[in-house]
Design a protein around this motif. Structure first.
Motif, PDB file in Angstrom:
ATOM      1  N   ARG A  19      66.466  84.292  69.069  1.00  0.00           N
ATOM      2  CA  ARG A  19      66.244  83.827  67.527  1.00  0.00           C
ATOM      3  C   ARG A  19      67.332  84.673  66.896  1.00  0.00           C
ATOM      4  NH1 ARG A  19      62.975  84.087  62.421  1.00  0.00           N
ATOM      5  NH2 ARG A  19      62.297  86.075  63.077  1.00  0.00           N
ATOM      6  N   ILE A  20      68.204  84.227  65.970  1.00  0.00           N
ATOM      7  CA  ILE A  20      68.897  85.137  65.120  1.00  0.00           C
ATOM      8  C   ILE A  20      68.999  84.352  63.606  1.00  0.00           C
ATOM      9  CG2 ILE A  20      71.402  84.228  65.885  1.00  0.00           C
ATOM     10  CD1 ILE A  20      72.284  86.914  64.874  1.00  0.00           C
ATOM     11  N   GLU A  21      68.503  85.243  62.604  1.00  0.00           N
ATOM     12  CA  GLU A  21      68.558  84.520  61.184  1.00  0.00           C
ATOM     13  C   GLU A  21      69.050  85.600  60.280  1.00  0.00           C
ATOM     14  OE1 GLU A  21      64.910  84.061  58.048  1.00  0.00           O
ATOM     15  OE2 GLU A  21      64.418  84.584  60.021  1.00  0.00           O
ATOM     16  N   SER A  22      69.759  84.870  59.403  1.00  0.00           N
ATOM     17  CA  SER A  22      70.539  85.803  58.432  1.00  0.00           C
ATOM     18  C   SER A  22      69.755  85.509  56.952  1.00  0.00           C
ATOM     19  CB  SER A  22      71.887  85.328  58.200  1.00  0.00           C
ATOM     20  OG  SER A  22      71.937  83.954  57.603  1.00  0.00           O
ATOM     21  N   ARG A  23      69.570  86.767  56.286  1.00  0.00           N
ATOM     22  CA  ARG A  23      68.743  86.683  55.135  1.00  0.00           C
ATOM     23  C   ARG A  23      69.398  87.677  54.097  1.00  0.00           C
ATOM     24  NH1 ARG A  23      66.274  83.232  53.408  1.00  0.00           N
ATOM     25  NH2 ARG A  23      65.160  84.525  52.130  1.00  0.00           N
ATOM     26  N   PRO A  24      69.758  87.096  52.819  1.00  0.00           N
ATOM     27  CA  PRO A  24      70.595  87.782  51.977  1.00  0.00           C
ATOM     28  C   PRO A  24      69.715  89.360  51.512  1.00  0.00           C
ATOM     29  CG  PRO A  24      69.280  85.972  50.940  1.00  0.00           C
ATOM     30  CD  PRO A  24      69.281  85.641  52.119  1.00  0.00           C
ATOM     31  N   THR A  25      70.425  90.272  51.208  1.00  0.00           N
ATOM     32  CA  THR A  25      69.892  91.769  51.054  1.00  0.00           C
ATOM     33  C   THR A  25      69.394  91.751  49.583  1.00  0.00           C
ATOM     34  OG1 THR A  25      72.245  92.606  50.511  1.00  0.00           O
ATOM     35  CG2 THR A  25      71.228  92.672  52.941  1.00  0.00           C
ATOM     36  N   GLY A  26      70.026  90.870  48.757  1.00  0.00           N
ATOM     37  CA  GLY A  26      69.784  91.131  47.243  1.00  0.00           C
ATOM     38  C   GLY A  26      70.803  92.014  46.691  1.00  0.00           C
ATOM     39  N   GLU A  27      71.761  92.340  47.476  1.00  0.00           N
ATOM     40  CA  GLU A  27      72.696  93.333  46.732  1.00  0.00           C
ATOM     41  C   GLU A  27      74.043  92.882  46.441  1.00  0.00           C
ATOM     42  OE1 GLU A  27      72.985  96.400  49.714  1.00  0.00           O
ATOM     43  OE2 GLU A  27      70.897  97.066  49.352  1.00  0.00           O
ATOM     44  N   GLY A  28      74.108  91.526  46.175  1.00  0.00           N
ATOM     45  CA  GLY A  28      75.023  90.677  46.027  1.00  0.00           C
ATOM     46  C   GLY A  28      75.834  89.760  46.693  1.00  0.00           C
TER      47      GLY A  28
ATOM     48  N   CYS B 102      65.045  89.042  70.738  1.00  0.00           N
ATOM     49  CA  CYS B 102      65.836  89.000  71.975  1.00  0.00           C
ATOM     50  C   CYS B 102      64.768  89.059  73.123  1.00  0.00           C
ATOM     51  CB  CYS B 102      66.724  90.173  72.465  1.00  0.00           C
ATOM     52  SG  CYS B 102      66.062  91.884  72.392  1.00  0.00           S
ATOM     53  N   GLU B 103      65.068  88.590  74.576  1.00  0.00           N
ATOM     54  CA  GLU B 103      64.227  88.749  75.450  1.00  0.00           C
ATOM     55  C   GLU B 103      64.283  90.328  76.051  1.00  0.00           C
ATOM     56  OE1 GLU B 103      64.396  84.484  77.858  1.00  0.00           O
ATOM     57  OE2 GLU B 103      65.771  85.874  78.407  1.00  0.00           O
ATOM     58  N   GLY B 104      63.012  90.670  76.537  1.00  0.00           N
ATOM     59  CA  GLY B 104      62.967  92.045  76.957  1.00  0.00           C
ATOM     60  C   GLY B 104      62.057  92.966  76.152  1.00  0.00           C
ATOM     61  N   HIS B 105      62.054  94.190  76.845  1.00  0.00           N
ATOM     62  CA  HIS B 105      61.038  95.386  76.267  1.00  0.00           C
ATOM     63  C   HIS B 105      61.753  96.439  75.887  1.00  0.00           C
ATOM     64  CE1 HIS B 105      57.736  97.840  76.160  1.00  0.00           C
ATOM     65  NE2 HIS B 105      56.957  96.901  75.796  1.00  0.00           N
ATOM     66  N   LEU B 106      61.573  97.159  75.005  1.00  0.00           N
ATOM     67  CA  LEU B 106      62.137  98.399  74.616  1.00  0.00           C
ATOM     68  C   LEU B 106      62.134  99.329  75.820  1.00  0.00           C
ATOM     69  CD1 LEU B 106      63.463  99.814  72.144  1.00  0.00           C
ATOM     70  CD2 LEU B 106      61.183 100.657  71.605  1.00  0.00           C
ATOM     71  N   SER B 107      61.272  99.143  76.530  1.00  0.00           N
ATOM     72  CA  SER B 107      61.042 100.307  77.648  1.00  0.00           C
ATOM     73  C   SER B 107      62.262 100.025  78.724  1.00  0.00           C
ATOM     74  CB  SER B 107      59.851 100.416  78.338  1.00  0.00           C
ATOM     75  OG  SER B 107      59.663  99.056  78.876  1.00  0.00           O
TER      76      SER B 107
END
Length: 311
Positions: free
Chosen positions: A226-235, A245-250
Protein backbone atom coordinates in the motif's frame (compact mmCIF):
# COMPACT_ATOMS: atom_id res chain seq x y z
CA UNK A 1 -0.41 3.16 32.09
CA UNK A 2 -3.25 0.69 32.29
CA UNK A 3 -1.70 -2.49 30.88
CA UNK A 4 -5.09 -4.20 30.71
CA UNK A 5 -7.09 -1.52 28.85
CA UNK A 6 -7.67 -1.23 25.11
CA UNK A 7 -9.57 1.68 23.61
CA UNK A 8 -11.43 1.45 20.31
CA UNK A 9 -13.66 3.46 17.99
CA UNK A 10 -17.05 3.28 19.68
CA UNK A 11 -19.70 3.24 20.82
CA UNK A 12 -20.38 -0.42 21.55
CA UNK A 13 -21.56 -2.36 18.53
CA UNK A 14 -19.14 -1.04 15.89
CA UNK A 15 -17.37 -3.22 13.36
CA UNK A 16 -14.21 -2.07 15.15
CA UNK A 17 -15.38 -3.75 18.34
CA UNK A 18 -16.32 -6.91 16.42
CA UNK A 19 -12.83 -7.04 14.87
CA UNK A 20 -11.13 -6.33 18.20
CA UNK A 21 -12.92 -9.24 19.84
CA UNK A 22 -11.30 -11.63 17.34
CA UNK A 23 -7.95 -11.05 19.07
CA UNK A 24 -7.33 -13.68 21.78
CA UNK A 25 -5.99 -11.07 24.21
CA UNK A 26 -9.23 -9.07 23.99
CA UNK A 27 -10.84 -11.59 26.35
CA UNK A 28 -8.50 -10.49 29.15
CA UNK A 29 -8.59 -6.73 28.51
CA UNK A 30 -10.92 -3.93 29.54
CA UNK A 31 -12.35 -2.70 26.24
CA UNK A 32 -13.23 0.99 26.34
CA UNK A 33 -15.21 2.58 23.46
CA UNK A 34 -14.36 6.20 22.63
CA UNK A 35 -16.08 8.63 20.31
CA UNK A 36 -13.36 9.05 17.66
CA UNK A 37 -10.13 7.64 16.28
CA UNK A 38 -8.05 10.56 17.68
CA UNK A 39 -9.59 10.05 21.14
CA UNK A 40 -8.75 6.33 21.09
CA UNK A 41 -5.15 7.01 20.04
CA UNK A 42 -4.65 9.92 22.44
CA UNK A 43 -5.61 7.67 25.35
CA UNK A 44 -2.60 5.50 24.47
CA UNK A 45 -0.33 8.52 24.11
CA UNK A 46 -1.45 9.75 27.54
CA UNK A 47 -0.76 6.38 29.15
CA UNK A 48 -4.44 5.73 29.87
CA UNK A 49 -4.50 2.56 27.74
CA UNK A 50 -2.00 -0.01 26.53
CA UNK A 51 -3.42 -0.12 23.03
CA UNK A 52 -5.96 1.40 20.67
CA UNK A 53 -7.81 -0.54 18.00
CA UNK A 54 -8.86 1.52 14.98
CA UNK A 55 -9.82 1.07 11.30
CA UNK A 56 -7.12 1.99 8.80
CA UNK A 57 -8.48 1.11 5.34
CA UNK A 58 -11.42 -0.40 3.51
CA UNK A 59 -11.27 -2.41 0.29
CA UNK A 60 -14.05 -0.28 -1.27
CA UNK A 61 -13.58 3.24 0.09
CA UNK A 62 -9.82 3.17 0.68
CA UNK A 63 -7.99 4.80 3.56
CA UNK A 64 -9.60 5.92 6.81
CA UNK A 65 -8.04 9.36 6.71
CA UNK A 66 -8.52 10.13 10.41
CA UNK A 67 -6.27 7.16 11.26
CA UNK A 68 -3.75 7.96 8.52
CA UNK A 69 -3.38 11.56 9.63
CA UNK A 70 -3.05 10.65 13.30
CA UNK A 71 -0.33 8.08 12.60
CA UNK A 72 1.53 10.55 10.37
CA UNK A 73 1.28 13.77 12.35
CA UNK A 74 0.45 12.91 15.96
CA UNK A 75 2.94 11.83 18.61
CA UNK A 76 4.54 8.63 17.37
CA UNK A 77 2.78 5.30 17.86
CA UNK A 78 3.47 1.81 16.51
CA UNK A 79 1.33 -0.90 14.94
CA UNK A 80 1.59 -4.30 16.63
CA UNK A 81 -1.27 -6.33 15.10
CA UNK A 82 -3.73 -6.15 12.23
CA UNK A 83 -7.13 -7.75 11.64
CA UNK A 84 -9.09 -8.13 8.40
CA UNK A 85 -12.87 -8.24 8.84
CA UNK A 86 -15.40 -8.97 6.03
CA UNK A 87 -18.04 -6.24 6.05
CA UNK A 88 -21.75 -6.55 5.32
CA UNK A 89 -24.33 -4.06 6.57
CA UNK A 90 -27.81 -4.44 7.98
CA UNK A 91 -30.49 -1.75 7.83
CA UNK A 92 -31.51 -1.24 11.46
CA UNK A 93 -34.83 0.41 12.32
CA UNK A 94 -37.11 0.93 15.29
CA UNK A 95 -39.63 -1.90 15.82
CA UNK A 96 -42.66 -1.59 13.55
CA UNK A 97 -40.86 0.38 10.81
CA UNK A 98 -41.46 -0.75 7.23
CA UNK A 99 -39.11 -0.08 4.34
CA UNK A 100 -41.56 2.49 2.96
CA UNK A 101 -41.30 4.39 6.28
CA UNK A 102 -37.54 4.94 5.92
CA UNK A 103 -37.01 8.54 4.76
CA UNK A 104 -33.71 9.32 6.52
CA UNK A 105 -30.69 7.07 6.98
CA UNK A 106 -27.29 7.39 8.62
CA UNK A 107 -23.99 5.60 9.17
CA UNK A 108 -20.25 6.26 9.17
CA UNK A 109 -19.08 8.13 6.03
CA UNK A 110 -16.98 5.12 4.93
CA UNK A 111 -20.17 3.03 4.82
CA UNK A 112 -21.93 5.14 2.21
CA UNK A 113 -19.88 4.03 -0.84
CA UNK A 114 -20.41 0.42 0.23
CA UNK A 115 -24.24 0.67 0.13
CA UNK A 116 -24.74 3.42 -2.47
CA UNK A 117 -26.15 1.21 -5.21
CA UNK A 118 -28.44 -0.61 -2.77
CA UNK A 119 -29.76 2.74 -1.57
CA UNK A 120 -30.38 3.93 -5.13
CA UNK A 121 -32.30 0.76 -5.95
CA UNK A 122 -34.30 0.41 -2.74
CA UNK A 123 -34.50 3.83 -1.06
CA UNK A 124 -33.82 6.32 -3.87
CA UNK A 125 -35.44 9.26 -2.04
CA UNK A 126 -33.93 8.63 1.40
CA UNK A 127 -31.82 11.45 2.83
CA UNK A 128 -28.36 10.46 4.07
CA UNK A 129 -26.45 12.11 6.92
CA UNK A 130 -23.17 10.87 8.35
CA UNK A 131 -22.66 9.67 11.91
CA UNK A 132 -19.48 9.34 13.97
CA UNK A 133 -19.60 5.54 13.59
CA UNK A 134 -21.98 2.84 12.43
CA UNK A 135 -23.02 2.08 15.99
CA UNK A 136 -23.51 5.76 16.71
CA UNK A 137 -25.92 5.80 13.77
CA UNK A 138 -27.85 2.98 15.45
CA UNK A 139 -28.01 5.06 18.63
CA UNK A 140 -29.38 8.01 16.66
CA UNK A 141 -32.12 5.78 15.21
CA UNK A 142 -32.95 4.57 18.72
CA UNK A 143 -33.34 8.22 19.77
CA UNK A 144 -35.69 8.87 16.84
CA UNK A 145 -33.39 11.23 14.94
CA UNK A 146 -33.22 8.98 11.86
CA UNK A 147 -35.41 6.25 10.46
CA UNK A 148 -32.66 3.75 9.64
CA UNK A 149 -28.97 3.09 10.16
CA UNK A 150 -26.51 0.93 8.24
CA UNK A 151 -24.54 -0.99 10.84
CA UNK A 152 -23.54 -4.49 11.82
CA UNK A 153 -26.45 -6.86 12.43
CA UNK A 154 -24.97 -7.54 15.88
CA UNK A 155 -25.65 -3.91 16.91
CA UNK A 156 -29.44 -4.30 16.73
CA UNK A 157 -30.06 -5.80 20.20
CA UNK A 158 -27.70 -3.29 21.83
CA UNK A 159 -29.95 -0.42 20.73
CA UNK A 160 -33.36 -2.11 20.78
CA UNK A 161 -33.66 -2.09 17.00
CA UNK A 162 -34.91 -4.55 14.41
CA UNK A 163 -32.99 -5.81 11.39
CA UNK A 164 -35.15 -4.74 8.45
CA UNK A 165 -32.70 -5.94 5.74
CA UNK A 166 -29.42 -7.76 6.23
CA UNK A 167 -26.37 -8.68 4.14
CA UNK A 168 -26.26 -5.34 2.31
CA UNK A 169 -23.12 -4.61 0.29
CA UNK A 170 -22.49 -3.25 -3.18
CA UNK A 171 -19.13 -5.02 -3.54
CA UNK A 172 -18.70 -8.70 -2.82
CA UNK A 173 -15.93 -9.57 -0.33
CA UNK A 174 -15.73 -6.03 1.04
CA UNK A 175 -13.17 -6.00 3.85
CA UNK A 176 -11.94 -3.48 6.41
CA UNK A 177 -8.46 -3.59 7.88
CA UNK A 178 -7.99 -2.68 11.54
CA UNK A 179 -4.78 -2.19 13.52
CA UNK A 180 -3.81 -2.47 17.16
CA UNK A 181 -1.64 0.53 17.99
CA UNK A 182 0.54 1.14 21.04
CA UNK A 183 3.38 3.30 22.24
CA UNK A 184 6.76 2.70 20.53
CA UNK A 185 8.52 -0.44 21.70
CA UNK A 186 10.45 -3.48 20.56
CA UNK A 187 9.10 -5.08 17.40
CA UNK A 188 7.77 -8.62 17.56
CA UNK A 189 9.80 -11.51 16.17
CA UNK A 190 9.47 -12.18 12.43
CA UNK A 191 6.99 -14.87 11.37
CA UNK A 192 7.95 -15.22 7.71
CA UNK A 193 4.72 -13.50 6.63
CA UNK A 194 5.10 -9.95 7.94
CA UNK A 195 4.35 -6.38 7.01
CA UNK A 196 6.31 -3.20 7.75
CA UNK A 197 4.67 0.24 7.84
CA UNK A 198 6.19 3.70 7.70
CA UNK A 199 5.53 7.35 6.85
CA UNK A 200 7.95 9.09 4.48
CA UNK A 201 8.28 12.78 3.65
CA UNK A 202 9.77 13.78 0.28
CA UNK A 203 12.85 16.03 0.54
CA UNK A 204 11.53 18.54 -2.01
CA UNK A 205 9.39 18.82 -5.10
CA UNK A 206 11.53 17.88 -8.10
CA UNK A 207 11.17 15.57 -11.12
CA UNK A 208 11.65 11.96 -10.07
CA UNK A 209 11.36 12.61 -6.31
CA UNK A 210 8.78 9.88 -5.80
CA UNK A 211 10.67 7.54 -8.13
CA UNK A 212 13.80 7.94 -6.00
CA UNK A 213 11.79 6.92 -2.94
CA UNK A 214 10.28 3.88 -4.64
CA UNK A 215 13.64 2.73 -5.99
CA UNK A 216 14.83 2.09 -2.43
CA UNK A 217 12.29 -0.74 -2.34
CA UNK A 218 12.56 -1.88 -5.97
CA UNK A 219 16.33 -2.46 -6.01
CA UNK A 220 16.00 -4.67 -2.92
CA UNK A 221 13.12 -6.74 -4.29
CA UNK A 222 10.57 -5.48 -1.75
CA UNK A 223 6.91 -5.58 -2.71
CA UNK A 224 4.80 -2.58 -1.70
CA UNK A 225 1.36 -3.54 -0.37
CA UNK A 226 0.00 0.00 0.00
CA UNK A 227 1.13 3.54 -0.70
CA UNK A 228 -1.10 6.46 0.25
CA UNK A 229 -0.38 10.17 -0.08
CA UNK A 230 -1.62 12.63 2.54
CA UNK A 231 -1.21 16.43 2.62
CA UNK A 232 1.15 17.67 5.32
CA UNK A 233 -0.82 20.87 5.94
CA UNK A 234 2.20 22.97 4.99
CA UNK A 235 0.81 24.27 1.71
CA UNK A 236 -0.37 22.98 -1.65
CA UNK A 237 1.85 20.27 -3.12
CA UNK A 238 3.36 19.17 0.20
CA UNK A 239 2.66 15.49 0.85
CA UNK A 240 3.83 12.61 2.94
CA UNK A 241 3.39 8.95 2.01
CA UNK A 242 2.12 6.13 4.21
CA UNK A 243 3.68 2.89 2.97
CA UNK A 244 3.14 -0.77 3.81
CA UNK A 245 5.65 -3.26 2.42
CA UNK A 246 6.19 -6.98 2.67
CA UNK A 247 8.84 -8.13 5.10
CA UNK A 248 10.12 -7.47 8.61
CA UNK A 249 12.53 -4.83 9.88
CA UNK A 250 14.91 -7.59 10.98
CA UNK A 251 15.38 -8.64 7.33
CA UNK A 252 18.42 -6.98 5.79
CA UNK A 253 16.61 -5.94 2.61
CA UNK A 254 13.92 -4.14 4.63
CA UNK A 255 16.29 -2.51 7.11
CA UNK A 256 18.58 -1.31 4.32
CA UNK A 257 15.60 0.10 2.41
CA UNK A 258 14.62 2.14 5.48
CA UNK A 259 18.20 3.31 5.89
CA UNK A 260 18.20 4.32 2.23
CA UNK A 261 15.01 6.31 2.75
CA UNK A 262 16.49 7.97 5.83
CA UNK A 263 19.48 9.12 3.78
CA UNK A 264 17.39 10.86 1.11
CA UNK A 265 14.29 11.98 3.01
CA UNK A 266 14.04 14.67 5.69
CA UNK A 267 11.84 12.49 7.87
CA UNK A 268 10.97 8.80 8.03
CA UNK A 269 8.61 7.53 10.74
CA UNK A 270 8.74 3.79 11.46
CA UNK A 271 5.25 2.50 12.29
CA UNK A 272 6.11 -1.11 13.05
CA UNK A 273 6.73 -4.62 11.72
CA UNK A 274 3.98 -7.11 12.54
CA UNK A 275 2.37 -10.35 11.32
CA UNK A 276 0.17 -10.14 8.26
CA UNK A 277 -3.47 -10.83 9.06
CA UNK A 278 -3.96 -12.78 5.84
CA UNK A 279 -1.12 -15.17 6.71
CA UNK A 280 -0.02 -14.61 3.15
CA UNK A 281 2.26 -17.10 1.49
CA UNK A 282 5.80 -15.77 1.90
CA UNK A 283 6.95 -14.34 -1.40
CA UNK A 284 10.00 -15.82 -3.06
CA UNK A 285 12.91 -13.52 -2.29
CA UNK A 286 14.48 -12.17 -5.45
CA UNK A 287 18.06 -13.30 -6.16
CA UNK A 288 20.55 -11.02 -4.46
CA UNK A 289 18.19 -9.77 -1.75
CA UNK A 290 18.21 -12.56 0.86
CA UNK A 291 19.85 -12.06 4.26
CA UNK A 292 22.50 -14.64 3.37
CA UNK A 293 23.43 -12.73 0.22
CA UNK A 294 23.63 -9.43 2.13
CA UNK A 295 25.98 -11.09 4.65
CA UNK A 296 28.12 -12.57 1.88
CA UNK A 297 28.38 -9.18 0.15
CA UNK A 298 29.38 -7.49 3.42
CA UNK A 299 32.04 -10.15 4.01
CA UNK A 300 33.39 -9.62 0.49
CA UNK A 301 33.62 -5.88 1.07
CA UNK A 302 35.43 -6.45 4.37
CA UNK A 303 37.98 -8.63 2.57
CA UNK A 304 38.50 -5.91 0.00
CA UNK A 305 39.13 -3.31 2.71
CA UNK A 306 41.66 -5.32 4.70
CA UNK A 307 43.43 -6.96 1.75
CA UNK A 308 42.46 -10.56 2.48
CA UNK A 309 41.47 -11.14 -1.15
CA UNK A 310 38.77 -13.39 -2.48
CA UNK A 311 37.82 -16.69 -0.86
Amino acid sequence: MSATRYTYLGPAGTFTEAALRTLPEAATRELVPLASVPAALDAVRAGEAAGAFVPVENSVEGAVTATSDELASGKQLMIYREVLLPIAFALLVRPGTALTDVKTVTSHPVAQPQVRRWLAANLPDAQWESAASNADGARLVQEGRFDGAFAGEFAAPLYGLDVLVNDIHDAANATTRFVLVGRPGRVSSPTGADKTSMVVWLPDDHPGALLELLQEFAVRGINLMRIESRPTGEGMGNYCFLIDCEGHLSERRVSEALMGLKRICPQVRFLGSYPRADKGTPKEVRPGTSDAEFVAAADWLSRCLDGRGEV
